[in-house]
Design a protein around this motif. Structure first.
Motif, PDB file in Angstrom:
ATOM      1  N   LYS A  93      -7.182  -4.677  -8.855  1.00 58.45           N
ATOM      2  CA  LYS A  93      -7.320  -3.640  -9.875  1.00 58.45           C
ATOM      3  C   LYS A  93      -6.140  -3.639 -10.833  1.00 58.45           C
ATOM      4  O   LYS A  93      -6.274  -3.348 -12.014  1.00 58.45           O
ATOM      5  CB  LYS A  93      -7.448  -2.272  -9.217  1.00 58.45           C
ATOM      6  CG  LYS A  93      -8.814  -2.019  -8.556  1.00 58.45           C
ATOM      7  CD  LYS A  93      -8.868  -0.645  -7.968  1.00 58.45           C
ATOM      8  CE  LYS A  93     -10.200  -0.386  -7.283  1.00 58.45           C
ATOM      9  NZ  LYS A  93     -10.272   0.991  -6.680  1.00 58.45           N
ATOM     10  N   GLN A  94      -4.955  -3.960 -10.273  1.00 56.49           N
ATOM     11  CA  GLN A  94      -3.750  -3.961 -11.091  1.00 56.49           C
ATOM     12  C   GLN A  94      -3.577  -5.285 -11.840  1.00 56.49           C
ATOM     13  O   GLN A  94      -2.626  -5.454 -12.593  1.00 56.49           O
ATOM     14  CB  GLN A  94      -2.519  -3.719 -10.208  1.00 56.49           C
ATOM     15  CG  GLN A  94      -2.490  -2.328  -9.596  1.00 56.49           C
ATOM     16  CD  GLN A  94      -1.245  -2.109  -8.760  1.00 56.49           C
ATOM     17  OE1 GLN A  94      -0.493  -3.066  -8.479  1.00 56.49           O
ATOM     18  NE2 GLN A  94      -1.000  -0.863  -8.357  1.00 56.49           N
TER      19      GLN A  94
ATOM     20  N   MET B 249      -7.623  -3.942   1.782  1.00 58.57           N
ATOM     21  CA  MET B 249      -7.321  -2.819   0.892  1.00 58.57           C
ATOM     22  C   MET B 249      -6.187  -3.190  -0.064  1.00 58.57           C
ATOM     23  O   MET B 249      -6.237  -2.871  -1.257  1.00 58.57           O
ATOM     24  CB  MET B 249      -6.963  -1.571   1.703  1.00 58.57           C
ATOM     25  CG  MET B 249      -8.136  -1.026   2.527  1.00 58.57           C
ATOM     26  SD  MET B 249      -7.636   0.321   3.629  1.00 58.57           S
ATOM     27  CE  MET B 249      -7.206   1.586   2.428  1.00 58.57           C
TER      28      MET B 249
ATOM     29  N   THR C  42       2.161   1.851  -3.512  1.00 57.22           N
ATOM     30  CA  THR C  42       1.159   2.085  -4.567  1.00 57.22           C
ATOM     31  C   THR C  42       0.299   3.316  -4.284  1.00 57.22           C
ATOM     32  O   THR C  42       0.391   4.329  -4.981  1.00 57.22           O
ATOM     33  CB  THR C  42       0.274   0.844  -4.726  1.00 57.22           C
ATOM     34  OG1 THR C  42      -0.293   0.489  -3.453  1.00 57.22           O
ATOM     35  CG2 THR C  42       1.068  -0.334  -5.284  1.00 57.22           C
ATOM     36  N   THR C  43      -0.514   3.244  -3.278  1.00 57.97           N
ATOM     37  CA  THR C  43      -1.445   4.342  -3.001  1.00 57.97           C
ATOM     38  C   THR C  43      -0.922   5.335  -1.971  1.00 57.97           C
ATOM     39  O   THR C  43      -1.421   6.462  -1.870  1.00 57.97           O
ATOM     40  CB  THR C  43      -2.786   3.781  -2.508  1.00 57.97           C
ATOM     41  OG1 THR C  43      -2.568   3.054  -1.287  1.00 57.97           O
ATOM     42  CG2 THR C  43      -3.392   2.846  -3.552  1.00 57.97           C
ATOM     43  N   GLY C  44       0.104   4.890  -1.188  1.00 56.76           N
ATOM     44  CA  GLY C  44       0.647   5.766  -0.161  1.00 56.76           C
ATOM     45  C   GLY C  44      -0.128   5.658   1.141  1.00 56.76           C
ATOM     46  O   GLY C  44      -1.361   5.623   1.133  1.00 56.76           O
TER      47      GLY C  44
ATOM     48  N   LYS D 287      -2.767   8.624   2.583  1.00 53.02           N
ATOM     49  CA  LYS D 287      -4.162   8.728   2.177  1.00 53.02           C
ATOM     50  C   LYS D 287      -5.097   7.879   3.052  1.00 53.02           C
ATOM     51  O   LYS D 287      -6.313   7.948   2.901  1.00 53.02           O
ATOM     52  CB  LYS D 287      -4.321   8.294   0.712  1.00 53.02           C
ATOM     53  CG  LYS D 287      -3.589   9.199  -0.273  1.00 53.02           C
ATOM     54  CD  LYS D 287      -3.803   8.726  -1.698  1.00 53.02           C
ATOM     55  CE  LYS D 287      -3.053   9.616  -2.692  1.00 53.02           C
ATOM     56  NZ  LYS D 287      -3.237   9.150  -4.097  1.00 53.02           N
TER      57      LYS D 287
ATOM     58  N   LEU E  47       0.831  -1.206   0.000  1.00 52.08           N
ATOM     59  CA  LEU E  47       0.000   0.000   0.000  1.00 52.08           C
ATOM     60  C   LEU E  47       0.865   1.255   0.000  1.00 52.08           C
ATOM     61  O   LEU E  47       0.564   2.246  -0.684  1.00 52.08           O
ATOM     62  CB  LEU E  47      -0.919   0.006   1.237  1.00 52.08           C
ATOM     63  CG  LEU E  47      -2.071  -1.003   1.230  1.00 52.08           C
ATOM     64  CD1 LEU E  47      -2.783  -0.995   2.579  1.00 52.08           C
ATOM     65  CD2 LEU E  47      -3.058  -0.695   0.103  1.00 52.08           C
ATOM     66  N   GLN E  48       1.957   1.206   0.757  1.00 59.01           N
ATOM     67  CA  GLN E  48       2.874   2.354   0.836  1.00 59.01           C
ATOM     68  C   GLN E  48       3.481   2.654  -0.536  1.00 59.01           C
ATOM     69  O   GLN E  48       3.656   3.826  -0.918  1.00 59.01           O
ATOM     70  CB  GLN E  48       3.977   2.051   1.861  1.00 59.01           C
ATOM     71  CG  GLN E  48       4.878   3.228   2.188  1.00 59.01           C
ATOM     72  CD  GLN E  48       5.909   2.852   3.239  1.00 59.01           C
ATOM     73  OE1 GLN E  48       6.440   1.745   3.247  1.00 59.01           O
ATOM     74  NE2 GLN E  48       6.182   3.771   4.160  1.00 59.01           N
TER      75      GLN E  48
ATOM     76  N   VAL F 277      -6.346  -3.411  -4.258  1.00 61.87           N
ATOM     77  CA  VAL F 277      -5.434  -2.716  -5.169  1.00 61.87           C
ATOM     78  C   VAL F 277      -4.775  -3.699  -6.117  1.00 61.87           C
ATOM     79  O   VAL F 277      -4.638  -3.461  -7.315  1.00 61.87           O
ATOM     80  CB  VAL F 277      -4.354  -1.916  -4.381  1.00 61.87           C
ATOM     81  CG1 VAL F 277      -3.337  -1.323  -5.320  1.00 61.87           C
ATOM     82  CG2 VAL F 277      -5.003  -0.825  -3.535  1.00 61.87           C
TER      83      VAL F 277
END
Length: 319
Positions: A314-315, A307, A256-258, A261, A253-254, A311
């Protein structure tokens, strides 16, 4: 000396003060390993064969104490096997008849009972005589495995009738004896440790009984410790695997989306887990501000995992 040998050594020193019990024990020994020889002049000779010196010694003593008769002892050595066979011999026709009549192995017509069978024999009516009989049967043709390795008690019989009789006698004491055909012999056996303790008590092998009980206690303790260690190891492996997966999800997550957020609660959870990768759920909860319980920590980490999986989906990656 093997455990079975020590049991026989102990039993060989047990002498009942009652004559009827000594006769019952002799009846078992003669039935299991005795042989009646009849000469051309209808003269009887009794031979008792054993490969155990303690059993030979006891048989000799029982005959002396009970009937006050003289017996001969012969020893045959097998150099190839490195073993010795002992024979206790009653050569007197009159003495042989006295013994056979006392143990009820000869009928009213002077005929030897077929195969020296003790089925329905009246010398084992009382409980004390049944104990003595079982002791004699084990001395004559019984054995036990080393309790450090396994639990097994058996008495080998040459005829099914003898085996069934022994089975019934043992069952009369509340034990679940079983019979199996092994090659050309019938084997009466017990496999459960507690029941083997009971049969040793019935035969009055109290020293062997205590030794077996000590071994059982130590084995039970080792098994309990091993189960606990295995359980703890499984729990540790499960916890470590879960922590590794949580850190992988957070780092994904860090990257990809950070993490910035994320909602504050999830963000704090993610940063704390990264900083303390080896901490338990309880320890992680105590490190948060404000502190959170184990269920709350588990909920947040599961949410982070969901989460990350979303992600990856989706990828087009692996969830």
């Amino acid at each position: 000396m093997s455990f079975s040998g020590r049991v026989k050594e102990e039993l060989s020193r047990q002498y009942s003060p009652a004559r009827h019990c000594r006769i019952a024990e002799l009846a078992a020994i003669i039935s299991m390993c005795g042989n009646v020889c009849i000469s051309s002049r209808e003269k009887y000779t009794l031979k008792i064969r054993t490969e155990n010196l303690a059993v030979a010694r006891k048989c000799f003593t029982l005959l002396k104490k009970t009937f006050n008769i003289e017996t001969d002892i012969a020893v045959r050595r097998n150099r190839a096997r490195g073993s010795e066979t002992y024979y206790i011999i009653i050569r007197s026709h009159e003495d042989t008849l006295r013994v056979l009549q006392a143990v009820k192995l000869i009928d009213c017509h002077g005929e030897v009972v077929e195969e020296l069978s003790l089925v329905r024999n009246v010398v084992i009516q009382e409980n004390c005589c049944k104990r003595a009989f079982l002791r004699g049967a084990f001395l004559a043709s019984g054995s036990m495995s080393d309790p450090e390795k396994s639990y097994h008690f058996e008495i080998v019989c040459t005829a099914e009738g003898k085996a069934v009789q022994l089975q019934n006698l043992i069952q009369a004491f509340g034990l679940e004896a079983k019979v199996v055909l092994r090659k050309k012999t019938w084997v009466v056996y017990l496999k459960e440790g507690g029941q083997i303790v009971d049969i040793l008590n019935i035969m009055e092998a109290h020293v062997a009984l205590m030794e077996l009980e000590n071994i059982r206690i130590l084995k039970d303790m080792r098994n309990t410790v091993n189960r606990k260690v295995n359980c703890e190891t499984a729990n540790i492996n499960k916890t470590v695997s879960a922590a590794v997966k949580q850190i992988e999800d957070i780092r994904f997550l860090q990257a990809t989306t950070g993490l910035e957020k994320l909602p504050d609660g999830l963000k704090d959870m993610a940063l704390t887990r990264l900083e303390y990768p080896d901490a338990t759920l309880k320890e992680l909860g105590e490190l948060l501000t404000p502190p959170v319980g184990k269920s709350g920590v588990n909920h947040r980490l599961r949410k982070l995992g969901e989460m990350a999986d979303a992600v990856r989906a989706k990828q087009g990656g692996t969830i």
